[in-house]
Scaffold this active site. Structure first.
Site, short mmCIF file in Angstrom:
data_model
loop_
_atom_site.label_atom_id
_atom_site.label_comp_id
_atom_site.label_asym_id
_atom_site.label_seq_id
_atom_site.Cartn_x
_atom_site.Cartn_y
_atom_site.Cartn_z
N LEU A 1 -0.61 -10.86 1.79
CA LEU A 1 -0.17 -11.28 0.72
C LEU A 1 -1.46 -12.03 -0.15
O LEU A 1 -1.59 -11.99 -1.20
CB LEU A 1 0.92 -12.23 0.39
N GLY A 2 -2.20 -12.60 0.80
CA GLY A 2 -3.36 -13.31 0.43
C GLY A 2 -3.99 -13.85 1.54
O GLY A 2 -3.64 -13.88 2.76
N VAL B 1 -7.74 -20.79 2.84
CA VAL B 1 -8.75 -21.32 3.32
C VAL B 1 -8.80 -21.29 4.87
O VAL B 1 -9.89 -20.94 5.26
CB VAL B 1 -8.83 -22.79 3.00
N ASN B 2 -7.68 -21.62 5.55
CA ASN B 2 -7.78 -21.57 6.99
C ASN B 2 -6.96 -20.29 7.50
O ASN B 2 -7.00 -20.55 8.94
CB ASN B 2 -7.16 -22.68 7.35
N LYS C 1 -4.67 -16.33 7.12
CA LYS C 1 -4.07 -15.44 5.96
C LYS C 1 -2.69 -15.47 6.00
O LYS C 1 -2.06 -16.15 6.61
CB LYS C 1 -4.34 -13.90 6.71
N ASP D 1 -9.25 -28.40 -3.92
CA ASP D 1 -9.62 -26.92 -4.24
C ASP D 1 -8.68 -26.41 -5.20
O ASP D 1 -8.16 -25.26 -5.01
CB ASP D 1 -9.33 -25.95 -2.70
#
Length: 384
Positions: free
Chosen positions: A52-53, A56-57, A59, A168
């Site tokens: 799905l995306g 930062v750390n 999937k 972020d």
């Protein structure tokens, strides 16, 4: 069961008609901290290989709650102090307004390594700017932009009231719950979040296009980083392109650093010609290069453009058209940011502040050249 084995044995997804319910009766209360569940995530959820995306750390994968059939999102983090910090901060924020909810957290083995699996509500409406891009000829108005900024500000206000800086805040981390007209916009990905204490934040990790000036130098920074990001997002919402660009194709260039640190940006025509002065003033207050002069989240939420958004003019903006026309470039910018997220660190020695008479915005220059060419053949105007 090892997560890898579970993925292989996942089987078909439940049918779309399966009724939805809460993914877990044990979901944490508002602002709660809890220990991860130690039994296999596959006891409760059927995992999919559908990505799905990328956070930062780690999937984010699609998964389904076995009892209710509800689609959820699973984020896989290899266990580390940084991963536990991300889980802790997101757990504290979970349930807050306009913040993606955590439903469950598991501690399992994956590839013979201990990992944390965060189960979150599935944000099926996609990213903020993708939704605007897809509007086609339907005008996006200044009032709509104000309402979106109020929603994002509400999330930041909740975090800052709990002494959490997200660090972020960017378009890719702003997702809609569904594709419905009344979908809710929510903030996600707490991979860079930190608690703000008397020791100001100094860790140089960020996404370059939305980074506050003090992150590019040795100055300390705190919640005001999020306020700077709000200014950049608001700027893009009102015109379709960001105020600062790397003209070299790098994720962030020395020239871009200088422009950010000097606060060099403009409100060029025609995109900004009809935007209200209230909106421009608010952007100036958010993009102040001195973090001590920048608005706090409380001041932002009390600004007339935000707290009286219902009387903000319904001026049609150029945003949707610009995002559509420059779709390829926008995707390139996002790719640069994604690759830079986990690896970029600031080299303070490269920051040399010089006075720049003009801002050389690559995307803007390209647009102006194209407009000049088209205007020679036609006197018509697009007042979207």
């Amino acid at each position: 069961m090892d997560v890898e084995t579970a993925e292989e044995q996942g089987g078909p997804a439940p049918p779309s008609g399966v009724p939805c319910g809460p993914c877990s009766a044990g979901a944490p209360a508002l602002g709660g901290r809890r220990e991860p569940k130690k039994y296999a995530v596959t006891d409760d959820y059927q995992l999919s290989k559908q990505v799905l995306g990328l956070g930062v750390n780690g999937k984010v994968l699609e998964c389904f709650h076995r009892r209710t059939g509800q689609k959820c999102a699973l984020k896989l983090l290899y266990d580390s102090p940084k991963a536990r910090q991300e889980v802790d901060h997101h757990w504290q924020a979970s349930g807050g307004p306009h913040i993606v909810r955590i439903l469950d957290v598991y501690e399992n083995m994956h590839h013979s390594k201990r990992c944390l699996l965060i189960i979150m509500e599935c944000m099926e409406g996609g990213e903020l700017f993708s939704r605007i891009q897809e509007r086609g000829d339907q005008a996006f108005t200044e009032r709509e932009a104000a309402e979106i900024m109020r929603d994002i500000g509400t999330a930041i206000q909740f975090l800052h009231s709990r002494n959490i800086a997200h660090r972020d805040v960017k378009p890719e981390n702003l997702l809609y719950t569904s594709k419905d007209k009344d979908a809710v916009l929510k903030l996600t990905d707490f991979g860079f979040a930190k608690e703000t204490t008397q020791n100001a934040l100094q860790t140089p990790c960020y996404t370059p296009y939305y980074v506050a000036p003090e992150v590019l130098g040795p100055e300390k920074y705190d919640k005001s980083c999020d306020m700077w990001s709000l200014g950049v997002i608001m700027y893009i919402l009102l015109c379709g392109f960001p105020p600062f660009y790397s003209n070299t194709g790098q994720a962030i260039s020395p020239g871009m650093k200088r422009r950010i640190r000097l606060g060099q940006y403009g409100f060029p025509s025609p995109e900004w010609s009809e935007v209200s002065e209230d909106a421009k003033q608010l952007i100036r207050l958010l993009l102040k290069t001195d973090p001590t002069e920048r608005l706090t989240i409380t001041q932002f939420m009390n600004h007339p453009w935000i707290n009286q958004s219902m009387v903000v003019p319904q001026t049609p903006l150029h945003t949707a058209r610009v995002l559509q026309e420059d779709r390829d470039h926008w995707d390139e910018v996002k790719e640069e940011m994604t690759s830079a997220l986990a690896t970029m660190r600031v080299d303070y020695d490269q920051v040399k502040i010089k006075d720049l008479k003009t801002s050389n915005n690559r995307l803007l220059n390209k647009r102006r050249k194209k407009q000049a060419g088209s205007s020679s053949g036609s006197q018509g105007c697009n007042n979207q």
